[in-house]
Design an enzyme around this catalytic site. Structure first.
Site, PDB file in Angstrom:
ATOM      1  N   GLU A  13      30.654   3.443 -17.495  1.00 45.98           N
ATOM      2  CA  GLU A  13      30.076   3.890 -18.775  1.00 45.98           C
ATOM      3  C   GLU A  13      29.920   2.710 -19.749  1.00 45.98           C
ATOM      4  O   GLU A  13      30.152   2.822 -20.945  1.00 45.98           O
ATOM      5  CB  GLU A  13      30.956   4.974 -19.408  1.00 45.98           C
ATOM      6  CG  GLU A  13      30.176   6.025 -20.170  1.00 45.98           C
ATOM      7  CD  GLU A  13      29.625   7.123 -19.269  1.00 45.98           C
ATOM      8  OE1 GLU A  13      29.065   8.090 -19.772  1.00 45.98           O
ATOM      9  OE2 GLU A  13      29.749   6.992 -18.040  1.00 45.98           O
ATOM     10  N   GLY A  44      59.208   0.368  -7.880  1.00 40.82           N
ATOM     11  CA  GLY A  44      59.578  -0.656  -6.918  1.00 40.82           C
ATOM     12  C   GLY A  44      58.740  -0.546  -5.654  1.00 40.82           C
ATOM     13  O   GLY A  44      57.530  -0.286  -5.702  1.00 40.82           O
ATOM     14  N   GLU A  97      33.616  -5.286 -21.734  1.00 36.25           N
ATOM     15  CA  GLU A  97      33.001  -6.409 -22.427  1.00 36.25           C
ATOM     16  C   GLU A  97      31.812  -5.928 -23.275  1.00 36.25           C
ATOM     17  O   GLU A  97      31.600  -6.393 -24.408  1.00 36.25           O
ATOM     18  CB  GLU A  97      32.563  -7.472 -21.423  1.00 36.25           C
ATOM     19  CG  GLU A  97      33.715  -8.230 -20.771  1.00 36.25           C
ATOM     20  CD  GLU A  97      34.547  -7.384 -19.816  1.00 36.25           C
ATOM     21  OE1 GLU A  97      35.742  -7.684 -19.662  1.00 36.25           O
ATOM     22  OE2 GLU A  97      33.993  -6.427 -19.218  1.00 36.25           O
ATOM     23  N   ARG A 154      31.499   8.172 -23.410  1.00 37.36           N
ATOM     24  CA  ARG A 154      32.599   7.207 -23.538  1.00 37.36           C
ATOM     25  C   ARG A 154      33.872   7.885 -24.016  1.00 37.36           C
ATOM     26  O   ARG A 154      34.978   7.471 -23.643  1.00 37.36           O
ATOM     27  CB  ARG A 154      32.163   6.068 -24.458  1.00 37.36           C
ATOM     28  CG  ARG A 154      31.193   5.148 -23.729  1.00 37.36           C
ATOM     29  CD  ARG A 154      30.466   4.164 -24.611  1.00 37.36           C
ATOM     30  NE  ARG A 154      29.580   3.340 -23.760  1.00 37.36           N
ATOM     31  CZ  ARG A 154      28.585   2.613 -24.200  1.00 37.36           C
ATOM     32  NH1 ARG A 154      28.309   2.586 -25.504  1.00 37.36           N
ATOM     33  NH2 ARG A 154      27.837   1.903 -23.371  1.00 37.36           N
ATOM     34  N   TRP A 197      25.236   3.634  -8.375  1.00 40.51           N
ATOM     35  CA  TRP A 197      26.469   4.176  -8.960  1.00 40.51           C
ATOM     36  C   TRP A 197      26.213   5.515  -9.651  1.00 40.51           C
ATOM     37  O   TRP A 197      26.696   5.753 -10.760  1.00 40.51           O
ATOM     38  CB  TRP A 197      27.134   3.180  -9.908  1.00 40.51           C
ATOM     39  CG  TRP A 197      27.659   1.978  -9.201  1.00 40.51           C
ATOM     40  CD1 TRP A 197      27.177   0.709  -9.264  1.00 40.51           C
ATOM     41  CD2 TRP A 197      28.758   1.935  -8.275  1.00 40.51           C
ATOM     42  NE1 TRP A 197      27.899  -0.125  -8.445  1.00 40.51           N
ATOM     43  CE2 TRP A 197      28.889   0.603  -7.820  1.00 40.51           C
ATOM     44  CE3 TRP A 197      29.650   2.914  -7.785  1.00 40.51           C
ATOM     45  CZ2 TRP A 197      29.862   0.207  -6.903  1.00 40.51           C
ATOM     46  CZ3 TRP A 197      30.615   2.510  -6.873  1.00 40.51           C
ATOM     47  CH2 TRP A 197      30.720   1.180  -6.442  1.00 40.51           C
ATOM     48  N   ILE A 198      25.488   6.386  -8.970  1.00 37.08           N
ATOM     49  CA  ILE A 198      25.168   7.692  -9.530  1.00 37.08           C
ATOM     50  C   ILE A 198      26.181   8.712  -9.004  1.00 37.08           C
ATOM     51  O   ILE A 198      26.151   9.083  -7.821  1.00 37.08           O
ATOM     52  CB  ILE A 198      23.725   8.121  -9.175  1.00 37.08           C
ATOM     53  CG1 ILE A 198      22.740   6.983  -9.482  1.00 37.08           C
ATOM     54  CG2 ILE A 198      23.368   9.393  -9.915  1.00 37.08           C
ATOM     55  CD1 ILE A 198      22.790   6.472 -10.904  1.00 37.08           C
ATOM     56  N   ARG A 209      66.238   8.006  -9.828  1.00 32.49           N
ATOM     57  CA  ARG A 209      66.652   6.860  -9.016  1.00 32.49           C
ATOM     58  C   ARG A 209      67.829   6.148  -9.668  1.00 32.49           C
ATOM     59  O   ARG A 209      67.809   5.870 -10.872  1.00 32.49           O
ATOM     60  CB  ARG A 209      65.461   5.898  -8.887  1.00 32.49           C
ATOM     61  CG  ARG A 209      65.771   4.612  -8.118  1.00 32.49           C
ATOM     62  CD  ARG A 209      65.794   4.862  -6.619  1.00 32.49           C
ATOM     63  NE  ARG A 209      65.661   3.607  -5.901  1.00 32.49           N
ATOM     64  CZ  ARG A 209      66.678   2.813  -5.556  1.00 32.49           C
ATOM     65  NH1 ARG A 209      67.920   3.161  -5.867  1.00 32.49           N
ATOM     66  NH2 ARG A 209      66.455   1.686  -4.905  1.00 32.49           N
TER      67      ARG A 209
END
Length: 381
Positions: free
Chosen positions: A361, A337, A365, A241, A154-155, A266
């Site tokens: 990053e 929609g 959790e 972050r 994941w670089i 709309r």
């Protein structure tokens, strides 16, 4: 105060104009084709985006973290991938400024400021995820060099980066484990093993990279002392972050803007759909969450600018802004929609891009663990 200095406000305004003029008209085609945005990246270089945190004498101007966050938000409002293209680059610049030797700063920062040299960081490993202390990539001393072996995944920008801040173990037997971790400033000695297919975050590559007996000089060690890499990277991830929180805020803003515009254009049952309570209340909640996210983002940036430890504030911003982006993107689809499910509208892209900020990053959790520890350590209510 959230008011920027005139020079910084002019930078934000210039990037906003670039996004509206040059990014938004082409992003759908580029994103759907998963095409690297080469011309847009070149324009970002000319605008000085890659040097925003690099001060004189290495660069032209170091802006505040608030300005940097606002620039990132504007880029992500146009296309989150563009903001991703400069995220890790900024972390590496901050690492060099805070911990690098003068020789390292002069070698890399001037070229990083112009974007001539692009940088990224390599932390995550296959099977390792957020458990950085359990990393397996090693750098062993031999004949005046480090011999590096291991794999990172994941670089971002791996194929185009000329400099990688590599988190690795220089003392695999150290106890506790983090005392054996260092950062090496590695140039092009690694192999790109594969490109990783992704739900969103198109255009900018994310790769697995491998090191097989790759030799780098001892001078590649960030700073002068081994075993400080974990603490160094944790400091670097504070701005990382904040940057991810700003990317999330930009995606949420784009989704909200599109939903608000569509709800006014709309009509159903003889009136604009925003006048139906179900849609009007949804828009009200979206706007409130977006405003709260931006304020938390700016709060974290102010803390970072103060020079005090900002892992609590950056973690809170990353957690809240990313969750808000996901919620607002989904609500934007609901407002649209059936059209929200169509690739002819941009809201489906926001919905695909938003999850990256939740897991990137450091997963949310992990952010909650960081936040809890800091709340206890600081004794905050």
């Amino acid at each position: 105060m959230d008011q920027l200095e005139d020079v910084e406000q002019a930078i934000v305004d210039t990037v906003r104009a670039f996004v509206d003029r040059d990014v938004r008209p082409v992003v759908r085609e580029l994103e759907h084709a998963n095409t690297y945005p080469g011309e847009l990246i070149e324009q970002m270089k000319r605008l000085g985006v890659f040097g925003l945190v690099i001060p004189e004498p290495y660069g032209d101007l170091r802006v505040s973290a608030r300005c940097y966050a606002m620039v990132t938000e504007e880029l992500a409002r146009g296309w989150m991938s563009l903001a991703g293209a400069m995220g890790g680059h900024t972390v590496v610049a901050e690492l060099l400024l805070a911990f690098g030797t003068e020789e390292q700063k002069r070698r890399y920062l001037p070229r990083m400021a112009t974007g001539e040299l692009r940088a990224t960081m390599a932390l995550t490993e296959p099977g390792g995820g957020s458990d950085l202390q359990a990393l397996r990539t090693t750098a062993v001393k031999a004949d005046g060099e480090y011999v590096v072996n291991g794999t990172k995944t994941w670089i971002s920008n791996a194929r185009r980066a000329g400099l990688v801040a590599l988190l690795c173990k220089t003392d695999p037997g150290a106890e506790p484990a983090h005392r054996g971790i260092s950062i090496l400033l590695v140039e092009k000695v690694f192999t790109v093993s594969k490109d990783l297919p992704k739900l969103g975050y198109k255009g900018v590559e994310s790769c697995e990279i491998s090191f097989a007996d790759c030799r780098v000089p001892r001078s590649a060690l960030l700073g002068e002392t081994e075993g400080e890499g974990f603490a160094q990277m944790m400091r670097g991830l504070e701005i990382g972050r904040i940057q991810v929180a700003a990317r999330a805020t930009g995606v949420a803003r784009a989704a909200f803007d599109d939903a608000l515009r569509y709800a006014q254009e709309r009509e159903s049952f003889g009136k604009p759909i925003w006048q139906h309570q179900a849609i009007g209340h949804r828009l009200a909640t979206m706007g409130t969450k977006l405003t709260a996210a931006r304020q938390l983002l700016l709060h974290a940036a102010r803390r970072y600018d103060s020079g005090e430890r900002a892992d609590l504030e950056a973690g809170m911003a990353k957690l809240f802004c990313s969750e808000t982006a996901m919620e607002v993107a989904l609500d934007a689809i609901r407002v649209h929609g059936g059209y929200g499910y169509s690739t002819e509208f941009d809201v489906e892209r926001y919905f695909r891009d938003a999850p990256l900020m939740i897991v990137g990053e450091g997963t949310n959790e992990i952010q909650q663990n960081v936040i809890a520890r800091q709340l206890i350590a600081r004794g905050l209510p």
